[in-house]
Design an enzyme around this catalytic site. Structure first.
Site, PDB file in Angstrom:
ATOM      1  N   ALA A   1      -4.155  -3.481   0.884  1.00 40.26           N
ATOM      2  CA  ALA A   1      -5.574  -3.117   0.882  1.00 40.26           C
ATOM      3  C   ALA A   1      -6.261  -3.555   2.176  1.00 40.26           C
ATOM      4  O   ALA A   1      -5.805  -4.476   2.853  1.00 40.26           O
ATOM      5  CB  ALA A   1      -6.251  -3.771  -0.328  1.00 40.26           C
ATOM      6  N   PRO A   2      -7.373  -2.901   2.503  1.00 40.46           N
ATOM      7  CA  PRO A   2      -8.131  -3.239   3.716  1.00 40.46           C
ATOM      8  C   PRO A   2      -9.228  -4.263   3.431  1.00 40.46           C
ATOM      9  O   PRO A   2      -9.416  -4.684   2.295  1.00 40.46           O
ATOM     10  CB  PRO A   2      -8.744  -1.892   4.094  1.00 40.46           C
ATOM     11  CG  PRO A   2      -9.029  -1.256   2.767  1.00 40.46           C
ATOM     12  CD  PRO A   2      -7.968  -1.736   1.813  1.00 40.46           C
ATOM     13  N   TRP A   3      -9.997  -4.597   4.465  1.00 38.27           N
ATOM     14  CA  TRP A   3     -10.976  -5.679   4.354  1.00 38.27           C
ATOM     15  C   TRP A   3     -12.391  -5.204   4.068  1.00 38.27           C
ATOM     16  O   TRP A   3     -13.289  -6.021   3.911  1.00 38.27           O
ATOM     17  CB  TRP A   3     -10.995  -6.512   5.647  1.00 38.27           C
ATOM     18  CG  TRP A   3     -10.968  -5.692   6.911  1.00 38.27           C
ATOM     19  CD1 TRP A   3      -9.904  -5.519   7.742  1.00 38.27           C
ATOM     20  CD2 TRP A   3     -12.035  -4.909   7.471  1.00 38.27           C
ATOM     21  NE1 TRP A   3     -10.236  -4.669   8.785  1.00 38.27           N
ATOM     22  CE2 TRP A   3     -11.543  -4.288   8.646  1.00 38.27           C
ATOM     23  CE3 TRP A   3     -13.362  -4.668   7.102  1.00 38.27           C
ATOM     24  CZ2 TRP A   3     -12.321  -3.442   9.447  1.00 38.27           C
ATOM     25  CZ3 TRP A   3     -14.138  -3.824   7.887  1.00 38.27           C
ATOM     26  CH2 TRP A   3     -13.619  -3.220   9.050  1.00 38.27           C
TER      27      TRP A   3
ATOM     28  N   LYS B   1      -1.223  -7.031  -1.583  1.00 29.42           N
ATOM     29  CA  LYS B   1      -1.508  -7.808  -0.372  1.00 29.42           C
ATOM     30  C   LYS B   1      -2.858  -7.361   0.175  1.00 29.42           C
ATOM     31  O   LYS B   1      -2.968  -6.286   0.772  1.00 29.42           O
ATOM     32  CB  LYS B   1      -0.434  -7.600   0.702  1.00 29.42           C
ATOM     33  CG  LYS B   1      -0.593  -8.611   1.839  1.00 29.42           C
ATOM     34  CD  LYS B   1       0.050  -8.196   3.128  1.00 29.42           C
ATOM     35  CE  LYS B   1      -0.808  -7.288   3.945  1.00 29.42           C
ATOM     36  NZ  LYS B   1      -2.100  -7.843   4.374  1.00 29.42           N
ATOM     37  N   PRO B   2      -3.899  -8.152  -0.029  1.00 23.54           N
ATOM     38  CA  PRO B   2      -5.185  -7.802   0.579  1.00 23.54           C
ATOM     39  C   PRO B   2      -5.115  -8.049   2.085  1.00 23.54           C
ATOM     40  O   PRO B   2      -4.160  -8.654   2.578  1.00 23.54           O
ATOM     41  CB  PRO B   2      -6.168  -8.767  -0.085  1.00 23.54           C
ATOM     42  CG  PRO B   2      -5.355  -9.883  -0.624  1.00 23.54           C
ATOM     43  CD  PRO B   2      -3.948  -9.403  -0.800  1.00 23.54           C
TER      44      PRO B   2
ATOM     45  N   GLU C   1      -5.615  -9.922   5.407  1.00 20.96           N
ATOM     46  CA  GLU C   1      -5.613 -11.367   5.605  1.00 20.96           C
ATOM     47  C   GLU C   1      -7.015 -11.916   5.918  1.00 20.96           C
ATOM     48  O   GLU C   1      -7.307 -13.074   5.648  1.00 20.96           O
ATOM     49  CB  GLU C   1      -4.604 -11.776   6.685  1.00 20.96           C
ATOM     50  CG  GLU C   1      -4.710 -11.032   8.011  1.00 20.96           C
ATOM     51  CD  GLU C   1      -3.905  -9.723   8.056  1.00 20.96           C
ATOM     52  OE1 GLU C   1      -3.977  -8.950   7.082  1.00 20.96           O
ATOM     53  OE2 GLU C   1      -3.244  -9.472   9.075  1.00 20.96           O
TER      54      GLU C   1
ATOM     55  N   SER D   1      -5.920   2.124   7.556  1.00 26.96           N
ATOM     56  CA  SER D   1      -6.076   3.095   8.639  1.00 26.96           C
ATOM     57  C   SER D   1      -4.925   4.098   8.643  1.00 26.96           C
ATOM     58  O   SER D   1      -3.832   3.825   8.126  1.00 26.96           O
ATOM     59  CB  SER D   1      -6.132   2.358   9.974  1.00 26.96           C
ATOM     60  OG  SER D   1      -4.916   1.680  10.179  1.00 26.96           O
TER      61      SER D   1
ATOM     62  N   GLU E   1      -4.356   6.115   0.978  1.00 23.70           N
ATOM     63  CA  GLU E   1      -5.799   6.340   1.160  1.00 23.70           C
ATOM     64  C   GLU E   1      -6.127   5.875   2.568  1.00 23.70           C
ATOM     65  O   GLU E   1      -6.171   4.673   2.829  1.00 23.70           O
ATOM     66  CB  GLU E   1      -6.598   5.524   0.133  1.00 23.70           C
ATOM     67  CG  GLU E   1      -6.324   5.868  -1.318  1.00 23.70           C
ATOM     68  CD  GLU E   1      -6.899   7.212  -1.728  1.00 23.70           C
ATOM     69  OE1 GLU E   1      -7.599   7.859  -0.929  1.00 23.70           O
ATOM     70  OE2 GLU E   1      -6.619   7.625  -2.866  1.00 23.70           O
TER      71      GLU E   1
ATOM     72  N   CYS F   1     -14.982   4.051   4.530  1.00 26.78           N
ATOM     73  CA  CYS F   1     -14.151   5.198   4.919  1.00 26.78           C
ATOM     74  C   CYS F   1     -14.855   6.526   4.681  1.00 26.78           C
ATOM     75  O   CYS F   1     -14.507   7.530   5.282  1.00 26.78           O
ATOM     76  CB  CYS F   1     -12.828   5.144   4.167  1.00 26.78           C
ATOM     77  SG  CYS F   1     -13.055   4.899   2.405  1.00 26.78           S
TER      78      CYS F   1
ATOM     79  N   GLU G   1     -12.157   7.184  14.557  1.00 32.51           N
ATOM     80  CA  GLU G   1     -12.798   6.402  13.500  1.00 32.51           C
ATOM     81  C   GLU G   1     -13.341   5.105  14.097  1.00 32.51           C
ATOM     82  O   GLU G   1     -12.575   4.202  14.427  1.00 32.51           O
ATOM     83  CB  GLU G   1     -11.793   6.102  12.372  1.00 32.51           C
ATOM     84  CG  GLU G   1     -12.494   5.541  11.161  1.00 32.51           C
ATOM     85  CD  GLU G   1     -11.557   5.227   9.993  1.00 32.51           C
ATOM     86  OE1 GLU G   1     -10.392   4.884  10.230  1.00 32.51           O
ATOM     87  OE2 GLU G   1     -12.027   5.304   8.842  1.00 32.51           O
TER      88      GLU G   1
HETATM   89  P1  NAD Z   1      -5.524  -1.534   8.558  1.00 35.40           P
HETATM   90  O1  NAD Z   1      -4.763  -0.268   8.456  1.00 35.40           O
HETATM   91  O2  NAD Z   1      -5.556  -2.231   9.862  1.00 35.40           O
HETATM   92  O3  NAD Z   1      -5.005  -2.608   7.513  1.00 35.40           O
HETATM   93  C1  NAD Z   1      -4.933  -2.307   6.136  1.00 35.40           C
HETATM   94  C2  NAD Z   1      -3.946  -3.232   5.478  1.00 35.40           C
HETATM   95  O4  NAD Z   1      -2.647  -2.959   6.006  1.00 35.40           O
HETATM   96  C3  NAD Z   1      -4.183  -4.724   5.720  1.00 35.40           C
HETATM   97  O5  NAD Z   1      -3.903  -5.421   4.531  1.00 35.40           O
HETATM   98  C4  NAD Z   1      -3.152  -5.061   6.772  1.00 35.40           C
HETATM   99  O6  NAD Z   1      -2.743  -6.425   6.756  1.00 35.40           O
HETATM  100  C5  NAD Z   1      -2.007  -4.160   6.383  1.00 35.40           C
HETATM  101  N1  NAD Z   1      -1.049  -3.846   7.452  1.00 35.40           N
HETATM  102  C6  NAD Z   1      -1.266  -3.821   8.791  1.00 35.40           C
HETATM  103  N2  NAD Z   1      -0.125  -3.488   9.426  1.00 35.40           N
HETATM  104  C7  NAD Z   1       0.828  -3.307   8.480  1.00 35.40           C
HETATM  105  C8  NAD Z   1       2.199  -2.949   8.521  1.00 35.40           C
HETATM  106  N3  NAD Z   1       2.827  -2.714   9.677  1.00 35.40           N
HETATM  107  N4  NAD Z   1       2.869  -2.838   7.350  1.00 35.40           N
HETATM  108  C9  NAD Z   1       2.240  -3.055   6.161  1.00 35.40           C
HETATM  109  N5  NAD Z   1       0.941  -3.409   6.084  1.00 35.40           N
HETATM  110  C10 NAD Z   1       0.229  -3.526   7.213  1.00 35.40           C
HETATM  111  O7  NAD Z   1      -7.003  -1.185   8.044  1.00 35.40           O
HETATM  112  P2  NAD Z   1      -8.260  -2.146   8.002  1.00 35.40           P
HETATM  113  O8  NAD Z   1      -8.730  -2.327   9.407  1.00 35.40           O
HETATM  114  O9  NAD Z   1      -7.983  -3.336   7.157  1.00 35.40           O
HETATM  115  O10 NAD Z   1      -9.309  -1.243   7.164  1.00 35.40           O
HETATM  116  C11 NAD Z   1     -10.024  -0.219   7.715  1.00 35.40           C
HETATM  117  C12 NAD Z   1      -9.331   1.120   7.477  1.00 35.40           C
HETATM  118  O11 NAD Z   1      -9.157   1.355   6.085  1.00 35.40           O
HETATM  119  C13 NAD Z   1     -10.140   2.304   7.974  1.00 35.40           C
HETATM  120  O12 NAD Z   1      -9.276   3.199   8.619  1.00 35.40           O
HETATM  121  C14 NAD Z   1     -10.696   2.916   6.696  1.00 35.40           C
HETATM  122  O13 NAD Z   1     -11.037   4.272   6.796  1.00 35.40           O
HETATM  123  C15 NAD Z   1      -9.586   2.675   5.762  1.00 35.40           C
HETATM  124  N6  NAD Z   1     -10.057   2.773   4.369  1.00 35.40           N
HETATM  125  C16 NAD Z   1      -9.729   3.875   3.643  1.00 35.40           C
HETATM  126  C17 NAD Z   1     -10.173   3.995   2.332  1.00 35.40           C
HETATM  127  C18 NAD Z   1      -9.837   5.202   1.508  1.00 35.40           C
HETATM  128  O14 NAD Z   1     -10.081   5.166   0.310  1.00 35.40           O
HETATM  129  N7  NAD Z   1      -9.295   6.246   2.080  1.00 35.40           N
HETATM  130  C19 NAD Z   1     -10.932   2.976   1.758  1.00 35.40           C
HETATM  131  C20 NAD Z   1     -11.243   1.860   2.537  1.00 35.40           C
HETATM  132  C21 NAD Z   1     -10.784   1.761   3.839  1.00 35.40           C
END
Ligand code: NAD
Length: 505
Positions: free
Chosen positions: A153-155, A179-180, A182, A233, A254, A288, A393
């Site tokens: 999940a993202p932050w 895994k939320p 960090e 992302s 997502e 998002c 984005e």
């Molecule tokens: P991110 O992609 O950087 O990180 C998301 C999660 O992935 C974090 O828990 C991170 O630790 C983990 N991660 C990072 N690298 C990884 C890897 N190599 N393998 C496995 N896990 C890994 O995104 P973010 O910056 O935390 O959140 C923002 C993004 O989330 C934006 O792109 C936003 O649009 C998207 N988002 C989408 C939705 C939706 O419903 N579509 C909802 C909320 C956020």
């Protein structure tokens, strides 16, 4: 921040909080002032293995629990979340910097409502009605749990994202390791603790505080994880999908968004202006589905830009704990600098920054904002459709406004990015609104509003925004697999179709 009410450690495995075996320290920081909310140790890959083993051990009993039993546990969970609402809101605001009014009025009640919804949905898992389709057999369909779900999940909405991942998975009889991000693990850990308090058996819900590249990648590629559910992302989503391929896991992605906000010339201008401000600034634009690209038909364009600029300039930035504060900081200093980078580069290629485009010094309440990751609401005009601020984005409080002439042009521009998560159309004309909802390629299209979500309705993307649905009965389809069961009804040894082997013998 005192989280000792539920113990030390940042790994929730098999019904208890543990320190885990990791060695990498990490600070959960309040981006409003840089203070440390909680010192944690990130999960090791061995911790991932332990959590997956716990989820696997808990699976047979939980998958066999009656829908009524699962539903009752989720109803108790909803009650516990409601009792602890104020604490959840406070911790959510501390780790993200989001205004307390948003945590209190949106994140926490949304999570409670989701929990209550899935308590009901757990009892509505259906297969298709049975039938004698061949004449010689009775068929029916069973909808079964998939197994151990690995979720990432993202932050931006940590509590809601934990709920969106955990609830449909466990309602359908799966077990889960989440895994939320960090940066923001705390309310996910609290949610897991609340699951235990609600009587959900140990090991059904596990939460790991870990880095994406280590714990995340181990979780996604773990051989005992049957399904990966990822929100984040698009670039990381692609990596997750690749890692899941080796073990042929079901994936649910997502991903990012770049929502268009299309204002036709017959729209209610005041509604569109207020709608654009609220929908682009919610959660500091770290949403998002946030409105990011306003396309406004020429006759309304100048008035729209002036109206948004005026409201943007009046937004109250300040201490997130102050109930009067409209906008808090972004989630981190790194992210604030990333957002500012988009705006600086846009200035470099000739953009007009109508308002904002910088960090504020003082808040509406006199707070010194220089210590926090704040950024002013920013309105940009005068850029090309293919420019970075229109296509990329930004994930911050930045709205781009561009004019269009014909309806065809407005809808073409709305669809002209790789993303397709959400969009809105603003018009009083029924035919225009029907056309926009049909032609905009996005998982959600609002008419004369932009942002509201519902537990009963699906949320998910088209195009590079991913696939699979969160919330609603549709998400239960994602977390279940369908089995066809077929009974012979003839009781004869020599079936008709055996002729394909035996001929007339
Ligand atoms: P991110 O992609 O950087 O990180 C998301 C999660 O992935 C974090 O828990 C991170 O630790 C983990 N991660 C990072 N690298 C990884 C890897 N190599 N393998 C496995 N896990 C890994 O995104 P973010 O910056 O935390 O959140 C923002 C993004 O989330 C934006 O792109 C936003 O649009 C998207 N988002 C989408 C939705 C939706 O419903 N579509 C909802 C909320 C956020």
């Amino acid at each position: 921040m005192d989280l000792t009410s539920f113990g030390a450690g940042a790994q929730y495995i098999a019904g208890r909080l543990t320190e885990g075996t990791g060695t990498e320290p990490f600070q959960v920081v309040n981006p409003a002032d840089g203070s440390v909310v909680q010192q944690v140790t990130l999960a090791s890959t061995a911790d991932v293995d332990t959590a997956v083993a716990a989820a696997r051990a808990a699976l047979p009993e939980w998958a066999a629990a009656t829908p009524g039993a699962r539903s009752a546990a989720l109803l108790r969970l909803a009650g516990i979340l409601a009792d602890r609402a104020e604490e959840f809101a406070r911790v959510e605001t501390a780790q993200t910097g989001k205004p307390i009014k948003l945590s209190t009025e949106f994140d926490v009640p949304g999570t409670i409502d989701n929990t209550a919804f899935f308590a009901g949905a757990a009892r509505n898992l259906e297969g298709k009605a049975a039938g004698e389709y061949s004449g010689d057999h009775t068929s029916y369909v069973r909808r079964e749990a998939i197994g151990v779900v690995g979720s990432i999940a993202p932050w931006n909405y940590p509590l809601q994202m934990a709920a969106w991942k955990i609830l449909p998975a466990v309602a359908a009889g799966n077990t889960i390791v989440l895994k939320p991000a960090e940066l923001t693990p705390l309310t996910s850990l609290m949610f897991a603790q609340a699951c235990t308090d609600a009587g959900i058996p140990d090991g059904v819900v596990n939460v790991l505080t870990g880095a994406g590249r280590t714990a995340g990648e181990r979780l996604v590629s773990h051989p005992d994880v049957a399904m990966v559910s990822f929100t984040g992302s698009t670039p990381v989503g692609k990596r997750v999908a690749q890692l899941a391929t080796d073990t042929v896991k079901r994936t649910h992605l997502e991903l990012g968004g770049k929502a268009p906000f299309v204002v036709f010339d017959d729209a209610d201008l005041d509604a569109a202006v207020h709608g654009a401000v609220a929908a682009s600034l919610i959660n500091s634009g770290q949403d998002c589905t946030a409105a990011t690209r306003a396309y406004v038909q020429r006759p309304l364009y100048d008035a729209f830009v002036a109206g948004v600029a005026e409201l943007f300039a009046a937004i109250r930035l300040g201490d997130p704990l102050n109930p009067q504060t409209d906008l808090g900081p972004l989630v981190s200093y790194t992210h604030r600098d990333r957002v500012a980078g988009f705006v600086e580069r846009a200035r470099g290629y000739g953009a007009n920054v109508v308002t904002g485009g910088q960090a504020p010094a003082k808040g509406h309440d006199g707070t010194d904002l220089s210590l926090g990751a704040y950024y002013r609401p920013t309105l940009i005009t005068g850029v090309a459709q293919d420019s970075e601020v229109v296509q990329g984005e930004i994930f911050g409080p930045v709205l781009v406004a561009l004019p269009f002439d014909s309806d065809d042009e407005g809808l073409r521009l709305a669809n002209d990015t790789p993303y397709g998560l959400a969009a809105s159309a603003w018009t009083r004309d029924i035919h225009r609104s029907l056309r926009a909802t049909r032609e905009i390629a996005a998982g959600c299209v609002w008419v004369n509003d932009h942002i509201p979500i519902l537990s009963e309705m699906p949320h998910g993307g088209y195009k590079s925004s991913g696939y699979g649905k969160d919330m609603s009965q549709y998400s239960l389809d994602e977390y279940t697999q369908v089995k066809h069961v077929m009974f012979d009804t003839t009781a004869v040894a020599r079936k008709d179709w055996h002729r394909t082997i035996f001929g007339d013998r």
